[in-house]
Enzyme design. Structure first.
Site: not given
Ligand code: FAD
Ligand code: NAD
Length: 468
Positions: A46, A55, A184, A447
């Site tokens: 995250c 963000k 998407g 408002h």
């Molecule tokens: P993570 O944040 O994935 O953390 C897991 C940690 O465990 C990592 O640091 C990893 O290195 C560590 N780890 C893994 N294996 C081991 C091991 N064997 N030993 C020690 N450490 C280990 N969610 C939102 O709510 N809002 C958003 O705007 C949003 N934007 C996102 C944008 C992107 C591009 C992505 C990829 C995700 C986004 N998410 C968002 C999703 C969000 O990041 C995840 O839901 C969240 O980080 C999950 O938290 P977690 O604690 O489960 O694990």
């Molecule tokens: P997602 O599940 O949101 O979207 C994946 C998209 O890829 C879907 O629309 C699916 O139909 C499409 N897809 C699957 N296979 C495909 C193919 N072969 N060709 C074309 N399209 C295909 O997954 P994501 O965008 O990778 O994000 C992963 C997760 O990370 C999200 O589900 C969400 O939980 C988290 N995330 C959250 C935020 C946020 O909270 N703002 C931002 C980023 C990521």
């Protein structure tokens, strides 16, 4: 940490929003806690390569778009000059400030931060591979919070130079001239928004018939319309194959109703087709922790696994993969381990896609209600009737409230519009508190604000909205 076995009451594996929230809560409740993660500070996906850097970049995209839109209001700015190096430095600075802050908070709570990777040797012992060499910790309880990782597509390997996952897209090492976004969903559309604003020619391909599958169509429509007007192309029901590496990028074949198996060249391809739980390689086979067929670790309401000393939280246990869900699960697991009665049973987990316009929802969706054959009454308020929306020059929004026809309780809320992400928390509170539509309608909202759209959508449930 030396080679000898050390003992801890609680070890948390993974320092993301789930892991660090659990560690801090457990320490606040008096437990002796070790938090293991390979990064220099807590933060996880995250903070390092997810929510926060995306963000930060989306904020910049919003500034650029607002400046462009301002010409319609009589204020014109020149073409933006993008200093990618400075932008990268600012974004990295935000990440470092937040992760460094978490490091301090861990220290202040006496949470022992162990930099390394953990693996189970048995149901009581972890082996840590880290900067200080291997070590072993014997624990009374452990919480697995290892998160998730991007799913790859066959033929589009994530370790190839031209193919990006969200991690590389967020590094902002360059602004590619032509960017193909595969998927998407959340990541695909947020990153398409960023790179389009920064000047890339962006094409999105989505396998299903609509963007953001699963989300109510009336909420997706204003976003789809704006993206269509701004992006180079959005191809639905389309897939990608036959990627071949070129010196400067990759060439792929697009299969779909409006692309006719065309070969197209792109400088970079972002693969964003979903994420999978990180449950492999943890040595779980040496424990009785059960992993489901989809890779998620099986847990009960208290987030306890089938191995009683081991709990699991966050992306590694279930959808939705969202930071705030992981955070709450982490606190529940810590409370249960500390002896409190707690369960993870939310009525509503808000979701926000931070695009322009943003899409936000929580609780029951209209699509879900239809699938389940559940009767609901719906109040809607279009933002074109909101004074506040009009004063910002953006009335492309909608707020809707789904209520139970008998009890009038609010079951779900959906919103689309600029800033919708900041409004959805009120709806989550209403659902958690068992509020009725009347409770929201009778609450005086300030408002002129966009928050009034929730009040008026609730009034509309009774056919009594003032401004429609
Ligand atoms: P993570 O944040 O994935 O953390 C897991 C940690 O465990 C990592 O640091 C990893 O290195 C560590 N780890 C893994 N294996 C081991 C091991 N064997 N030993 C020690 N450490 C280990 N969610 C939102 O709510 N809002 C958003 O705007 C949003 N934007 C996102 C944008 C992107 C591009 C992505 C990829 C995700 C986004 N998410 C968002 C999703 C969000 O990041 C995840 O839901 C969240 O980080 C999950 O938290 P977690 O604690 O489960 O694990
Ligand atoms: P997602 O599940 O949101 O979207 C994946 C998209 O890829 C879907 O629309 C699916 O139909 C499409 N897809 C699957 N296979 C495909 C193919 N072969 N060709 C074309 N399209 C295909 O997954 P994501 O965008 O990778 O994000 C992963 C997760 O990370 C999200 O589900 C969400 O939980 C988290 N995330 C959250 C935020 C946020 O909270 N703002 C931002 C980023 C990521």
């Amino acid at each position: 940490m030396g080679a000898q076995v050390e003992r801890r009451e609680l070890v948390i594996i993974g320092g993301g929003p789930g892991g660090y929230a659990a560690a801090f809560m457990a320490a606040d409740l008096g437990l002796q806690v070790a938090l293991v993660d390979p990064e220099a500070n807590p933060g996880g996906v995250c903070l390092y390569r997810g929510c926060i850097p995306s963000k930060a970049l989306l904020h910049v995209a919003e500034l650029i778009e607002q400046a462009k839109d301002a010409s319609a209001l009589g204020v014109s700015f020149g073409e933006p000059e993008i200093d990618a190096a400075k932008l990268r430095e600012w974004k990295d600075g935000v990440v470092n400030k937040l992760t460094g802050g978490l490091g301090h908070l861990a220290e202040r709570r006496d949470v022992e931060y162990v930099r390394g990777r953990a693996q189970f040797e048995d149901h009581r012992t972890l082996r840590i591979e880290g900067a200080d060499g291997p070590g072993r910790i014997e624990f009374r309880h452990a919480i697995i919070a290892t998160g998730s990782e991007p799913t790859a597509l066959p033929g589009l390997p994530l370790d190839s130079h031209a193919i990006w996952s969200s991690k590389e897209a967020l590094e902002l090492s360059e602004v590619p001239e032509r960017l193909l976004v595969v998927g998407g969903g959340y990541i695909g559309l947020e990153m398409a928004t960023v790179y389009n604003a920064l000047g890339s020619e962006v094409t999105v391909v989505e396998a299903t018939p609509g963007l953001l599958p699963g989300v109510d169509r009336d909420l997706v429509e204003p976003l789809a319309k704006r993206l269509k007007a701004r992006l180079h192309a959005v191809h639905l029901e389309t897939k990608v194959s036959d990627a071949s590496q070129l010196e400067q990028g990759a060439e792929v074949v697009l299969h779909g109703p409006d692309v006719d198996d065309e070969k197209e060249g792109f400088d970079r391809i972002l693969v964003a087709v979903g994420r999978r739980p990180r449950s492999v390689g943890l040595g779980l086979e040496h424990t009785r922790v059960e992993v489901g067929p989809d890779g998620f670790i099986v847990v009960d309401e208290s987030r306890q696994t089938t191995e009683p000393a081991i709990f699991a939280i966050g992306d590694v246990v279930s959808q939705p993969m969202l930071a705030h869900k992981a955070h709450h699960e982490g606190r529940v697991a810590a409370e249960v381990i500390a002896g409190r009665k707690a369960r993870f049973e939310p009525r509503a987990i808000p979701a926000v896609v931070f695009t322009d316009p943003a899409v936000a929802w929580c609780g029951l969706t209209e699509a879900q209600a239809q699938d389940e054959g559940r009767e609901v009454e719906i109040g809607r308020f279009p933002w074109s009737a909101s004074g506040r929306a009009l004063t910002t020059g953006r009335s492309d929004g909608l707020t809707k409230v789904l209520v139970d026809p008998d009890s009038q309780r609010v079951l779900g809320v959906g919103m689309v519009g600029p800033g919708a992400g900041e409004l959805i928390a009120e709806a989550a509170l209403a659902i958690e508190m068992g509020a009725r539509a009347e409770d929201i309608a009778l609450t005086i909202h300030p408002h002129p604000t966009l928050s009034e759209t929730l009040m008026e959508a609730s009034e509309d449930v009774f056919g009594e909205a003032t401004h429609i």
